[in-house]
Design a protein around this motif. Structure first.
Motif, short mmCIF file in Angstrom:
data_model
loop_
_atom_site.label_atom_id
_atom_site.label_comp_id
_atom_site.label_asym_id
_atom_site.label_seq_id
_atom_site.Cartn_x
_atom_site.Cartn_y
_atom_site.Cartn_z
N ALA A 115 -23.38 29.50 45.45
CA ALA A 115 -22.07 29.11 45.97
C ALA A 115 -21.01 30.17 45.66
CB ALA A 115 -21.65 27.76 45.38
N SER A 116 -21.06 30.73 44.46
CA SER A 116 -20.08 31.74 44.08
C SER A 116 -20.22 32.99 44.94
CB SER A 116 -20.24 32.11 42.60
OG SER A 116 -21.57 32.58 42.35
N ALA A 117 -21.45 33.39 45.27
CA ALA A 117 -21.65 34.57 46.11
C ALA A 117 -21.18 34.30 47.54
CB ALA A 117 -23.13 34.95 46.10
N LEU A 118 -21.41 33.08 48.01
CA LEU A 118 -20.97 32.73 49.35
C LEU A 118 -19.45 32.77 49.43
CD1 LEU A 118 -21.73 31.72 52.19
CD2 LEU A 118 -21.59 29.38 51.29
N VAL A 163 -22.24 21.04 45.62
CA VAL A 163 -20.96 21.62 46.03
C VAL A 163 -19.81 20.94 45.28
CG1 VAL A 163 -19.33 21.77 47.96
CG2 VAL A 163 -21.73 22.43 48.29
N SER A 164 -19.92 19.63 45.09
CA SER A 164 -18.88 18.91 44.36
C SER A 164 -18.76 19.42 42.92
CB SER A 164 -19.17 17.41 44.35
OG SER A 164 -19.17 16.89 45.67
N GLY A 165 -19.91 19.61 42.26
CA GLY A 165 -19.90 20.12 40.89
C GLY A 165 -19.31 21.52 40.83
N TRP A 166 -19.62 22.35 41.82
CA TRP A 166 -19.06 23.69 41.84
C TRP A 166 -17.55 23.63 42.06
CZ3 TRP A 166 -16.25 26.28 45.50
CH2 TRP A 166 -16.02 27.63 45.24
N GLY A 167 -17.10 22.74 42.95
CA GLY A 167 -15.68 22.66 43.24
C GLY A 167 -14.86 22.10 42.10
N GLU A 168 -15.44 21.16 41.33
CA GLU A 168 -14.69 20.51 40.26
C GLU A 168 -14.77 21.26 38.94
OE1 GLU A 168 -16.27 16.61 40.04
OE2 GLU A 168 -15.58 16.02 42.05
N ARG A 169 -15.98 21.80 38.63
CA ARG A 169 -16.17 22.38 37.29
C ARG A 169 -16.68 23.81 37.34
NH1 ARG A 169 -18.21 17.37 37.69
NH2 ARG A 169 -20.29 18.19 38.08
N GLN A 170 -16.73 24.38 38.54
CA GLN A 170 -17.23 25.73 38.72
C GLN A 170 -18.67 25.88 38.24
OE1 GLN A 170 -15.38 28.33 40.35
NE2 GLN A 170 -14.32 26.44 40.90
N GLU A 171 -19.43 24.77 38.28
CA GLU A 171 -20.84 24.83 37.95
C GLU A 171 -21.58 25.44 39.14
OE1 GLU A 171 -22.02 20.88 37.07
OE2 GLU A 171 -21.00 20.81 35.13
N GLU A 172 -22.45 26.40 38.86
CA GLU A 172 -23.13 27.11 39.93
C GLU A 172 -24.02 26.18 40.74
OE1 GLU A 172 -22.86 29.34 42.17
OE2 GLU A 172 -22.71 30.92 40.66
N ALA A 173 -24.12 26.46 42.04
CA ALA A 173 -24.98 25.68 42.94
C ALA A 173 -25.76 26.64 43.82
CB ALA A 173 -24.14 24.73 43.78
N LEU A 174 -27.05 26.35 43.97
CA LEU A 174 -27.89 27.15 44.86
C LEU A 174 -27.99 26.44 46.20
CD1 LEU A 174 -29.81 29.57 45.27
CD2 LEU A 174 -31.68 28.08 44.49
N LEU A 175 -27.63 27.15 47.27
CA LEU A 175 -27.60 26.57 48.60
C LEU A 175 -28.65 27.22 49.50
CD1 LEU A 175 -23.72 26.66 49.10
CD2 LEU A 175 -25.09 24.80 48.15
N THR A 176 -29.32 26.41 50.30
CA THR A 176 -30.26 26.92 51.30
C THR A 176 -29.58 26.87 52.66
OG1 THR A 176 -32.19 26.16 50.06
CG2 THR A 176 -32.49 26.58 52.41
N VAL A 177 -29.63 27.98 53.38
CA VAL A 177 -28.95 28.10 54.67
C VAL A 177 -29.98 28.04 55.80
CG1 VAL A 177 -27.47 29.54 56.11
CG2 VAL A 177 -27.16 29.52 53.62
N HIS A 178 -29.77 27.13 56.73
CA HIS A 178 -30.60 27.04 57.92
C HIS A 178 -29.89 27.80 59.04
CE1 HIS A 178 -33.16 24.16 55.87
NE2 HIS A 178 -32.06 23.50 55.50
#
Length: 412
Positions: A115-118, A163-178
């Motif tokens: 999420a941070s890289a995106l 995404v919610s965790g990343w937005g609220e606490r800046q916890e990293e999230a790994l996302l898969t893009v289709h």
């Protein structure tokens, strides 16, 4: 046996078509059963959608996308993207949505991205085109809302973290893009557009047919007003009603009802309607009671008209001071249920209630006041019985508690 097999196939095709009308972008992750059904009947569905409505159906092993042709602005209630809270996307949220789509299409973005890289790529793209972004909580909410919309569409998948965790606490999230789905989000390829207005305009290569445009209005709108039909569409509605009724039922399981002031195609199972009315929540309750009070005060008679966009249409003009006063009185009367914040300032509740009525084509705000369409009288609550749970496409029951002097439902 052969008859039962054919009937089963017809039912399956109708169910698949209804699934696409309800959710024009379906993925294997969000609804695998519906996608399997659509893929099985892909050829027939593509043909029926193109012939009946002028829609294009794209079927892929991992998703299905129903690309709808636009309706005329006057005949198309706005259906904006919404946040989880129910609020509409703002221009800023749509900006983030576009920036995220551009970021995931960047050459350096793989099928999985942090999420941070995106967001880093998004900020770089924004700077390139001169869009100022900051790290405020407000901007963060717009960003998260846009990400959640892409997740709901199945374009992005939360693989690890959220995404919610990343937005609220800046916890990293790994996302898969289709990524293969991205080109199909828009109704037309970007390269073919002269400007943003082209997204909601009819294709110059398509010759509109009154039968098809009428079907499209009936399928997409909670209420089709007679004055919004062209002369050719009104002729089709009058002369070919039997064929029209059969087509809507066979293809989509919709029931056609035609009345003097307009028509609607309703779903007896209530699965296709995107707006429930009446329904729970103070806004819908306020809208329902506002209609009741306005009709009680005015006691309109048959044939009542009002000026709307420079033309006389069936309806009742209610001056703004009267509308706001009634909503204020309702806020005081229902303070315990709706909350005290609306007593001192009922303007927000009034605005939201009018927005609900407008989205259902039951009312139109004008400079002089609120114009109620005669169909609004169908939703007058019965003080002796609990209001029935109706939806936007539900039938206008002839024996419902109404003000018949306002909504004179004679046949066309």
């Amino acid at each position: 046996m052969a008859v039962s097999i054919v009937a089963h196939e017809v039912t399956q095709r109708r169910d698949a078509a209804r699934a696409l009308l309800r959710t024009p972008l379906l993925t294997a992750a969000t609804d695998p059963d519906a996608l399997a059904l659509i893929r099985h009947h892909a050829a027939a569905l593509k043909s029926s959608f193109a012939t009946a409505l002028g829609y294009i159906l794209v079927v892929d092993p991992t998703f299905a996308r129903l690309v709808k042709a636009p309706l005329p602005a006057a005949a198309a209630p706005v259906r904006p993207a919404r946040r989880n809270s129910g609020g509409e996307f703002t221009a800023r949220t749509y900006t983030y949505l576009a920036l995220i789509c551009a970021a995931v299409l960047a050459p350096d973005t793989g099928e999985q991205v942090l999420a941070s890289a995106l967001v880093e790529q998004l900020r770089a793209d924004a700077a390139t085109v001169g869009i100022d972004l900051d790290d405020s909580r407000t901007e963060q909410r717009h960003l998260v809302a846009a990400l959640r919309q892409l997740i709901a569409w199945g374009v992005i998948e939360e693989t690890d973290g959220s995404v919610s965790g990343w937005g609220e606490r800046q916890e990293e999230a790994l996302l898969t893009v289709h990524r293969q789905m991205l080109p199909h989000l828009l109704a037309r390829p970007l390269a073919a557009l002269d400007g943003p207005e082209a997204l909601v305009s009819s294709s110059p290569d398509v010759t509109e047919q009154p039968r098809r445009s009428l079907r499209r209005k009936l399928v997409e709108n909670p209420l089709v007003r007679r004055e919004d039909l062209t002369d050719a569409e009104r002729d089709v509605l009058s002369r070919e009603r039997t064929d029209l009724t059969r087509t809507l039922d066979d293809l989509f399981g919709l029931v056609l009802e035609v009345r003097a002031e307009g028509a609607l195609a309703y779903d007896p199972d209530r699965h296709l309607s995107d707006v429930e009315f009446p329904g729970p929540g103070k806004v819908k309750q306020a809208a329902l009671l506002l209609v009741d009070e306005l009709l009680r005060v005015h006691k309109p008679t048959a044939g009542k008209t009002a000026e709307l966009h420079g033309r006389q249409v069936p309806g009742l003009l209610c001056p703004w001071p009267q509308v706001t006063e009634i909503v204020g009185d309702l806020a005081v009367r229902h303070e315990k249920m709706w909350g005290p914040e609306h007593v001192s300032d009922p303007s927000v509740l009034c605005r939201d209630a009018i927005s609900v009525l407008t989205s259902l084509s039951l009312a139109d705000p004008t400079e002089d006041g609120l114009v109620l369409h005669p169909a609004a009288a169908r939703h007058r609550p019965d003080v002796q019985l609990a209001p029935s749970q109706t939806r936007a496409h539900e039938r206008l029951e002839p024996d419902a508690p109404v003000a018949p002097s306002l909504f004179d439902l004679g046949s066309l």
